[in-house]
Design a protein around this motif. Structure first.
Motif, PDB file in Angstrom:
ATOM      1  N   ARG A   1       0.838  -1.202   0.000  1.00  0.00           N
ATOM      2  CA  ARG A   1       0.000   0.000   0.000  1.00  0.00           C
ATOM      3  C   ARG A   1       0.877   1.258   0.000  1.00  0.00           C
ATOM      4  NH1 ARG A   1      -4.099   2.519   3.622  1.00  0.00           N
ATOM      5  NH2 ARG A   1      -2.833   1.859   5.363  1.00  0.00           N
ATOM      6  N   LYS A   2       1.951   1.235   0.793  1.00  0.00           N
ATOM      7  CA  LYS A   2       2.863   2.381   0.839  1.00  0.00           C
ATOM      8  C   LYS A   2       3.611   2.537  -0.485  1.00  0.00           C
ATOM      9  CE  LYS A   2       6.709   4.444   3.349  1.00  0.00           C
ATOM     10  NZ  LYS A   2       7.421   4.842   2.140  1.00  0.00           N
ATOM     11  N   ILE A   3       4.045   1.437  -1.079  1.00  0.00           N
ATOM     12  CA  ILE A   3       4.731   1.511  -2.379  1.00  0.00           C
ATOM     13  C   ILE A   3       3.805   2.136  -3.418  1.00  0.00           C
ATOM     14  CG2 ILE A   3       5.607   0.110  -4.299  1.00  0.00           C
ATOM     15  CD1 ILE A   3       6.859  -1.764  -2.159  1.00  0.00           C
ATOM     16  N   ASP A   4       2.544   1.720  -3.440  1.00  0.00           N
ATOM     17  CA  ASP A   4       1.580   2.300  -4.392  1.00  0.00           C
ATOM     18  C   ASP A   4       1.405   3.793  -4.156  1.00  0.00           C
ATOM     19  OD1 ASP A   4       1.151  -0.098  -5.704  1.00  0.00           O
ATOM     20  OD2 ASP A   4      -0.691  -0.571  -4.609  1.00  0.00           O
ATOM     21  N   LEU A   5       1.315   4.207  -2.898  1.00  0.00           N
ATOM     22  CA  LEU A   5       1.175   5.621  -2.572  1.00  0.00           C
ATOM     23  C   LEU A   5       2.420   6.397  -2.994  1.00  0.00           C
ATOM     24  CD1 LEU A   5      -0.512   7.854  -1.239  1.00  0.00           C
ATOM     25  CD2 LEU A   5       0.593   7.254   0.921  1.00  0.00           C
ATOM     26  N   ASP A   6       3.604   5.860  -2.702  1.00  0.00           N
ATOM     27  CA  ASP A   6       4.848   6.519  -3.110  1.00  0.00           C
ATOM     28  C   ASP A   6       4.910   6.656  -4.632  1.00  0.00           C
ATOM     29  OD1 ASP A   6       5.580   6.674  -0.451  1.00  0.00           O
ATOM     30  OD2 ASP A   6       7.124   5.120  -0.575  1.00  0.00           O
ATOM     31  N   ARG A   7       4.463   5.624  -5.343  1.00  0.00           N
ATOM     32  CA  ARG A   7       4.455   5.663  -6.808  1.00  0.00           C
ATOM     33  C   ARG A   7       3.534   6.781  -7.295  1.00  0.00           C
ATOM     34  NH1 ARG A   7       2.510   0.856  -7.759  1.00  0.00           N
ATOM     35  NH2 ARG A   7       4.507  -0.203  -7.593  1.00  0.00           N
ATOM     36  N   LYS A   8       2.336   6.860  -6.722  1.00  0.00           N
ATOM     37  CA  LYS A   8       1.369   7.904  -7.122  1.00  0.00           C
ATOM     38  C   LYS A   8       1.893   9.299  -6.827  1.00  0.00           C
ATOM     39  CE  LYS A   8      -2.646   4.971  -6.585  1.00  0.00           C
ATOM     40  NZ  LYS A   8      -3.686   4.522  -5.665  1.00  0.00           N
ATOM     41  N   GLN A   9       2.654   9.437  -5.758  1.00  0.00           N
ATOM     42  CA  GLN A   9       3.195  10.745  -5.384  1.00  0.00           C
ATOM     43  C   GLN A   9       4.501  11.065  -6.112  1.00  0.00           C
ATOM     44  OE1 GLN A   9       3.387  10.465  -1.097  1.00  0.00           O
ATOM     45  NE2 GLN A   9       1.246  11.060  -0.882  1.00  0.00           N
ATOM     46  N   GLY A  10       4.989  10.127  -6.922  1.00  0.00           N
ATOM     47  CA  GLY A  10       6.203  10.346  -7.699  1.00  0.00           C
ATOM     48  C   GLY A  10       7.480  10.313  -6.883  1.00  0.00           C
ATOM     49  N   CYS A  11       7.444   9.680  -5.717  1.00  0.00           N
ATOM     50  CA  CYS A  11       8.654   9.644  -4.880  1.00  0.00           C
ATOM     51  C   CYS A  11       9.192   8.222  -4.702  1.00  0.00           C
ATOM     52  CB  CYS A  11       8.397  10.310  -3.529  1.00  0.00           C
ATOM     53  SG  CYS A  11       7.086   9.571  -2.557  1.00  0.00           S
ATOM     54  N   LEU A  12       8.742   7.289  -5.528  1.00  0.00           N
ATOM     55  CA  LEU A  12       9.226   5.913  -5.432  1.00  0.00           C
ATOM     56  C   LEU A  12      10.581   5.818  -6.122  1.00  0.00           C
ATOM     57  CD1 LEU A  12       8.421   3.054  -4.473  1.00  0.00           C
ATOM     58  CD2 LEU A  12       7.520   2.661  -6.760  1.00  0.00           C
ATOM     59  N   GLN A  13      11.565   5.316  -5.406  1.00  0.00           N
ATOM     60  CA  GLN A  13      12.910   5.166  -5.948  1.00  0.00           C
ATOM     61  C   GLN A  13      13.121   3.742  -6.437  1.00  0.00           C
ATOM     62  OE1 GLN A  13      16.152   6.746  -3.564  1.00  0.00           O
ATOM     63  NE2 GLN A  13      14.640   7.589  -2.147  1.00  0.00           N
ATOM     64  N   SER A  14      14.104   3.570  -7.289  1.00  0.00           N
ATOM     65  CA  SER A  14      14.553   2.245  -7.695  1.00  0.00           C
ATOM     66  C   SER A  14      16.007   2.105  -7.293  1.00  0.00           C
ATOM     67  CB  SER A  14      14.416   2.047  -9.205  1.00  0.00           C
ATOM     68  OG  SER A  14      13.059   1.995  -9.568  1.00  0.00           O
ATOM     69  N   LEU A  15      16.324   0.963  -6.705  1.00  0.00           N
ATOM     70  CA  LEU A  15      17.690   0.685  -6.279  1.00  0.00           C
ATOM     71  C   LEU A  15      18.051  -0.735  -6.692  1.00  0.00           C
ATOM     72  CD1 LEU A  15      17.756   2.222  -2.682  1.00  0.00           C
ATOM     73  CD2 LEU A  15      19.008   3.041  -4.669  1.00  0.00           C
ATOM     74  N   PRO A  16      19.348  -1.030  -6.781  1.00  0.00           N
ATOM     75  CA  PRO A  16      19.761  -2.368  -7.216  1.00  0.00           C
ATOM     76  C   PRO A  16      19.705  -3.406  -6.100  1.00  0.00           C
ATOM     77  CG  PRO A  16      21.694  -0.987  -6.869  1.00  0.00           C
ATOM     78  CD  PRO A  16      20.484  -0.114  -6.660  1.00  0.00           C
ATOM     79  N   ASP A  17      19.515  -4.661  -6.512  1.00  0.00           N
ATOM     80  CA  ASP A  17      19.657  -5.775  -5.579  1.00  0.00           C
ATOM     81  C   ASP A  17      21.108  -6.225  -5.597  1.00  0.00           C
ATOM     82  OD1 ASP A  17      20.031  -7.342  -7.882  1.00  0.00           O
ATOM     83  OD2 ASP A  17      18.069  -8.302  -7.738  1.00  0.00           O
TER      84      ASP A  17
END
Length: 190
Positions: free
Chosen positions: A19-35
């Motif tokens: 739910r938080k990831i979806d909210l962060d995505r909608k707000q444009g603040c979701l980051q991508s990082l490497p595994d």
């Protein structure tokens, strides 16, 4: 004593992460990082909040999430490049989590750590009267967590109360008296 399963609480924590990831995505603040292999993933960020740190810790310990890597942490932090303590990725979908076998984690101490993490994440259970907002819980919450656990009182399918006194008596009493290892651990021999 009636407890929800650790598996049911883990599902609820993972539901909240998604739910938080979806909210962060909608707000444009979701980051991508490497595994560990350099593959980029959407990053769940704990925001320096104990609420999210405990949830991420439980999910990491049962194998539902893994830390990502920070190749270049901000210079103003003391973090070194490498495995993150604040960015994670979910390695299970909710369907996979629902089907997963968490039996090796079903102990009272693990229940206490998981329920503490869930309640800490949702300290809004402490609202006057303890009314739980079912509109933001998963579709499984009522039957998998609230109904089987005596911390919750199901008054009707649309009305559930969190019993703070029972939570203190059951979970926090164990937390304060003898629960020295506050991590989720597999049962001995599992």
């Amino acid at each position: 004593m009636q407890n929800a399963t650790v598996a049911a609480i883990v599902y609820e924590l993972l539901f909240e992460v998604y739910r938080k990831i979806d909210l962060d995505r909608k707000q444009g603040c979701l980051q991508s990082l490497p595994d560990e292999n350099g593959t980029l993933h959407e990053a769940f960020y704990v925001e320096g909040s104990g609420h999210w740190e405990w949830a991420a810790g439980v999910l990491n310990q049962v194998g539902a999430m893994k830390p990502l890597y920070e190749p270049n942490p901000p210079r103003w932090t003391t973090r070194l490049p490498g495995q993150s303590k604040i960015f994670f990725r979910a390695v299970m979908t909710l369907d996979e989590c629902e089907a997963a076998d968490f039996l090796k984690f079903e102990t009272f101490d693990n229940y206490c750590v998981a329920m503490f993490s869930f309640e800490y994440l949702h300290s809004h259970f402490r609202v006057p009267g303890g009314l739980v907002n079912l509109d933001i819980r998963s579709h499984r919450f009522l039957n998998a967590v609230a109904s089987p656990d005596d911390i919750f009182a199901v008054e009707d399918p649309d009305r559930v109360r969190f019993d703070e006194a029972r939570y203190q008596e059951k979970v926090m009493a164990r937390w304060r008296n003898g629960l020295d290892d506050r991590n989720i651990r597999p049962k001995t021999g599992a």
